[in-house]
Scaffold this motif. Structure first.
Motif, PDB file in Angstrom:
ATOM      1  N   ALA A   7     -36.249 -63.444 -27.530  1.00 33.86           N
ATOM      2  CA  ALA A   7     -35.901 -63.951 -28.858  1.00 33.86           C
ATOM      3  C   ALA A   7     -37.150 -64.103 -29.717  1.00 33.86           C
ATOM      4  O   ALA A   7     -37.154 -63.733 -30.907  1.00 33.86           O
ATOM      5  CB  ALA A   7     -35.176 -65.292 -28.731  1.00 33.86           C
ATOM      6  N   ALA A   8     -38.221 -64.638 -29.137  1.00 39.15           N
ATOM      7  CA  ALA A   8     -39.464 -64.807 -29.891  1.00 39.15           C
ATOM      8  C   ALA A   8     -40.019 -63.457 -30.314  1.00 39.15           C
ATOM      9  O   ALA A   8     -40.502 -63.293 -31.450  1.00 39.15           O
ATOM     10  CB  ALA A   8     -40.479 -65.573 -29.055  1.00 39.15           C
ATOM     11  N   THR A  17     -38.352 -60.647 -30.848  1.00 39.52           N
ATOM     12  CA  THR A  17     -37.502 -60.107 -31.902  1.00 39.52           C
ATOM     13  C   THR A  17     -37.797 -60.795 -33.232  1.00 39.52           C
ATOM     14  O   THR A  17     -37.883 -60.127 -34.284  1.00 39.52           O
ATOM     15  CB  THR A  17     -36.016 -60.272 -31.533  1.00 39.52           C
ATOM     16  N   LEU A  18     -37.974 -62.094 -33.223  1.00 41.61           N
ATOM     17  CA  LEU A  18     -38.277 -62.818 -34.457  1.00 41.61           C
ATOM     18  C   LEU A  18     -39.625 -62.384 -35.038  1.00 41.61           C
ATOM     19  O   LEU A  18     -39.768 -62.228 -36.261  1.00 41.61           O
ATOM     20  CB  LEU A  18     -38.280 -64.331 -34.200  1.00 41.61           C
ATOM     21  N   ARG A  19     -40.623 -62.183 -34.182  1.00 36.84           N
ATOM     22  CA  ARG A  19     -41.922 -61.728 -34.674  1.00 36.84           C
ATOM     23  C   ARG A  19     -41.820 -60.333 -35.297  1.00 36.84           C
ATOM     24  O   ARG A  19     -42.419 -60.063 -36.343  1.00 36.84           O
ATOM     25  CB  ARG A  19     -42.949 -61.730 -33.529  1.00 36.84           C
ATOM     26  N   ALA A  64     -40.132 -60.614 -38.648  1.00 40.81           N
ATOM     27  CA  ALA A  64     -41.050 -61.250 -39.598  1.00 40.81           C
ATOM     28  C   ALA A  64     -42.092 -60.243 -40.081  1.00 40.81           C
ATOM     29  O   ALA A  64     -42.454 -60.233 -41.265  1.00 40.81           O
ATOM     30  CB  ALA A  64     -41.720 -62.453 -38.955  1.00 40.81           C
ATOM     31  N   ILE A  90     -39.927 -66.651 -41.114  1.00 42.13           N
ATOM     32  CA  ILE A  90     -39.318 -66.106 -39.887  1.00 42.13           C
ATOM     33  C   ILE A  90     -40.337 -66.160 -38.756  1.00 42.13           C
ATOM     34  O   ILE A  90     -40.013 -66.476 -37.620  1.00 42.13           O
ATOM     35  CB  ILE A  90     -38.788 -64.680 -40.107  1.00 42.13           C
ATOM     36  N   LEU A 143     -40.363 -69.397 -37.119  1.00 43.78           N
ATOM     37  CA  LEU A 143     -39.262 -69.614 -36.173  1.00 43.78           C
ATOM     38  C   LEU A 143     -39.587 -69.069 -34.788  1.00 43.78           C
ATOM     39  O   LEU A 143     -39.047 -69.527 -33.794  1.00 43.78           O
ATOM     40  CB  LEU A 143     -37.976 -68.961 -36.674  1.00 43.78           C
ATOM     41  N   ALA A 144     -40.447 -68.096 -34.729  1.00 40.12           N
ATOM     42  CA  ALA A 144     -40.764 -67.475 -33.446  1.00 40.12           C
ATOM     43  C   ALA A 144     -41.547 -68.411 -32.548  1.00 40.12           C
ATOM     44  O   ALA A 144     -41.408 -68.376 -31.326  1.00 40.12           O
ATOM     45  CB  ALA A 144     -41.554 -66.189 -33.665  1.00 40.12           C
TER      46      ALA A 144
END
Length: 129
Positions: free
Chosen positions: A101-102, A104-106, A109, A117, A120-121
Motif C-alpha cells: 500500500a505504501a 502504491t501511494l508513493r 504521489a 498523497i 499518506l504513504a
C-alpha cells in the motif's frame, strides 16, 4: 300521607343500598390493602437479596482490583511480556500488505506530483521492528 310514606320507603331503600355498596367498597379496599402489603413484603425481600448480591459483587471487584494491582501481579505480567517478546500481533502477515500500500501511494504521489498523497504513504509504511 301516602306520598310521604312512599317517599320515606324509597329513601330507606336507597339508604340500605348505599350502606351495602359502602360495605362492599370497604371489603374491596381491605382486600386491596392486604395485596399491597404482600407485594411490599415481596419487594422488600427481593431488594434485600439484590443488596446482598451487589455487596458481594463489589467486594469481588475490589478484591480482583487489589490482586491486579499487587506487586506480585506486576512482576508476573513483566515476566509474561518478556517471554512473549511483546509480540501479540502477526505483524509478518500485515507488513506485506502495508508495504504494498505504501509503495502504491508513493507511485501515485510521484505521478500526480502531490505531496499530500506522499504524506499518506508514511503512516501506511510498516513500522521498523
Amino acid at each position: 300521607m301516602e306520598k310521604e310514606t312512599g317517599a320515606r320507603g324509597l329513601s330507606k331503600e336507597e339508604a340500605e343500598e348505599e350502606i351495602e355498596a359502602l360495605k362492599k367498597q370497604v371489603e374491596n379496599d381491605t382486600k386491596y390493602i392486604s395485596q399491597v402489603e404482600e407485594a411490599l413484603a415481596t419487594k422488600m425481600d427481593e431488594w434485600k437479596a439484590r443488596k446482598e448480591l451487589r455487596a458481594g459483587e463489589l467486594a469481588a471487584i475490589s478484591k480482583a482490583i487489589s490482586i491486579l494491582h499487587s506487586d506480585d501481579a506486576r512482576d508476573l505480567f513483566k515476566k509474561s511480556f518478556a517471554s512473549q517478546g511483546f509480540v501479540f500481533l502477526q505483524e509478518s502477515a500485515t507488513n506485506g500488505v502495508r508495504s504494498e500500500a505504501a509503495k502504491t501511494l508513493r507511485e501515485v504521489a510521484a505521478r500526480a506530483s502531490d505531496h499530500r498523497i506522499a504524506g499518506l504513504a508514511a503512516p501506511a509504511a510498516p513500522a521498523a521492528a
